[in-house]
Design an enzyme around this catalytic site. Structure first.
Site, PDB file in Angstrom:
ATOM      1  N   GLN A  10       0.728  -1.091  -0.110  1.00  0.00           N
ATOM      2  CA  GLN A  10       0.275  -0.189  -0.073  1.00  0.00           C
ATOM      3  C   GLN A  10       0.690   1.260  -0.063  1.00  0.00           C
ATOM      4  OE1 GLN A  10      -1.164  -2.630   2.427  1.00  0.00           O
ATOM      5  NE2 GLN A  10      -2.820  -2.989   1.010  1.00  0.00           N
ATOM      6  N   ASN A  43      -3.793   0.815  -2.683  1.00  0.00           N
ATOM      7  CA  ASN A  43      -3.162  -0.585  -2.960  1.00  0.00           C
ATOM      8  C   ASN A  43      -2.431  -0.467  -4.243  1.00  0.00           C
ATOM      9  OD1 ASN A  43      -4.850  -1.704  -0.981  1.00  0.00           O
ATOM     10  ND2 ASN A  43      -6.613  -1.655  -2.416  1.00  0.00           N
ATOM     11  N   CYS A  99      -6.176   0.436   6.742  1.00  0.00           N
ATOM     12  CA  CYS A  99      -4.740  -0.444   6.643  1.00  0.00           C
ATOM     13  C   CYS A  99      -4.300  -0.585   8.250  1.00  0.00           C
ATOM     14  CB  CYS A  99      -3.875  -0.057   5.718  1.00  0.00           C
ATOM     15  SG  CYS A  99      -2.504  -0.823   5.792  1.00  0.00           S
ATOM     16  N   HIS A 137     -13.917  -7.951   4.904  1.00  0.00           N
ATOM     17  CA  HIS A 137     -13.347  -9.253   5.104  1.00  0.00           C
ATOM     18  C   HIS A 137     -14.385 -10.289   5.040  1.00  0.00           C
ATOM     19  CE1 HIS A 137      -9.325  -7.393   6.184  1.00  0.00           C
ATOM     20  NE2 HIS A 137      -9.865  -6.399   6.692  1.00  0.00           N
ATOM     21  N   GLU A 184      -5.267 -10.140  -0.210  1.00  0.00           N
ATOM     22  CA  GLU A 184      -6.167  -8.543  -0.309  1.00  0.00           C
ATOM     23  C   GLU A 184      -6.438  -8.285  -1.689  1.00  0.00           C
ATOM     24  OE1 GLU A 184      -4.192  -5.456   2.152  1.00  0.00           O
ATOM     25  OE2 GLU A 184      -2.409  -7.049   3.007  1.00  0.00           O
ATOM     26  N   CYS A 203      -1.432  -8.430   7.396  1.00  0.00           N
ATOM     27  CA  CYS A 203      -2.667  -7.730   7.066  1.00  0.00           C
ATOM     28  C   CYS A 203      -3.186  -7.387   8.379  1.00  0.00           C
ATOM     29  CB  CYS A 203      -3.933  -8.340   6.316  1.00  0.00           C
ATOM     30  SG  CYS A 203      -5.211  -7.420   5.728  1.00  0.00           S
ATOM     31  N   GLY A 255      -6.938  -7.697   8.708  1.00  0.00           N
ATOM     32  CA  GLY A 255      -7.092  -8.877   8.439  1.00  0.00           C
ATOM     33  C   GLY A 255      -7.193  -9.871   9.794  1.00  0.00           C
TER      34      GLY A 255
END
Length: 272
Positions: free
Chosen positions: A46, A66, A75, A158, A207, A216, A219
């Site tokens: 990123q 991204n 993020c 997600h 991702e 992540c 995540g």
């Protein structure tokens, strides 16, 4: 014109950080993709831009893009790097807590050390609409396979899949297929989580816009939140990713989720 940048990473999730406090960068998708190229550019998962806050209660705003040039709403590893970057710039002291403004809204960060940051990621949102999910059954067809997912937003969408083995070959195709699944209106970040103990998870994430990454942050938050909601983990969990480990704390509905982990500088550079 040249563009000064810092290269940083949070447990292997890597970033190019731009100082846009005086003049926010106006980069095209093509320019972002060129900088992201790992052979002919700098390379990153990123790109982050530190800019003046739109919200007066926040110290700065940070933009997120991204590697494919698409914007991102949040993020987790990136916000820790922004906090460490602000500390090195003299704008955040060790022990201080400040609010930073993300594309998804304000987040509080607490600088525990020059290279360690705790972040208030807010409360997980399990409403399907928050993740752009069509809201029907959470069993998705992937060719001959049917995959059960948990859907949650951490400021970005997600899909969490519980597996018994992160090395199973099917994940190589499931990851890209889920990330671009048509039942998610804007794509989704896909996490495959293996439960090792009540307080220990192992995770791999594919991702949207970046592919497989070493880590992540959102995540890790999403995986913990989904398993916590199912009663499979406690209020504090260590989430082990390929690049390192994050600590996730969440007391359940009505409470904010906190993520704690490192942030590291790699080098300073100039994009010509």
């Amino acid at each position: 014109m040249s563009l000064r940048f810092s290269k940083m990473h949070g447990i292997g999730n890597d970033f190019v950080v731009l100082d846009g406090r005086r003049l926010p960068p106006a980069l095209s998708e093509t320019q972002i993709r060129a900088i992201a190229d790992r052979r002919c550019g700098v390379g990153f998962d990123q790109l982050l831009s530190v800019e003046p806050a739109r919200d007066p209660s926040c110290a700065v705003y940070y933009g997120i893009w991204n590697a494919d040039g698409s914007p991102s709403g949040q993020c987790g590893n990136g916000v820790r790097c922004v906090a460490a970057w602000l500390h090195r710039a003299g704008a955040l002291g060790i022990g201080e807590t400040v609010r930073l403004e993300s594309p998804s809204g304000p987040v509080a960060v607490r600088l525990l050390a020059a290279d360690r940051v705790a972040v208030d990621m807010g409360e997980p949102d399990f409403a399907p609409a928050a993740s752009g999910f069509d809201g029907h059954s959470q069993a998705l067809e992937l060719g001959p396979d049917t995959v059960e997912i948990g859907v949650v937003s951490m400021g970005n969408p997600h899909a969490v899949v519980s597996v018994s083995d992160l090395a199973q070959p099917s994940l190589a195709t499931w990851g890209p297929a889920l990330t671009t699944h048509p039942r998610f209106a804007h794509g989704v970040n896909t996490g495959f989580v293996q439960r090792l103990a009540h307080d220990h998870l192992r995770l791999r994430v594919h991702e949207r816009g970046s592919g497989w990454t070493l880590a992540c942050g959102t995540g890790a938050c999403a995986a913990m939140a989904v398993l916590h909601q199912r009663g499979q983990v406690g209020d504090r969990v260590q989430v082990e990713l390929p690049g390192g480990t994050l600590q996730i704390d969440w007391g359940g509905a009505g409470h904010a989720l906190w993520m704690t982990g490192p942030a590291a500088f790699v080098f300073e550079g100039e994009w010509l």
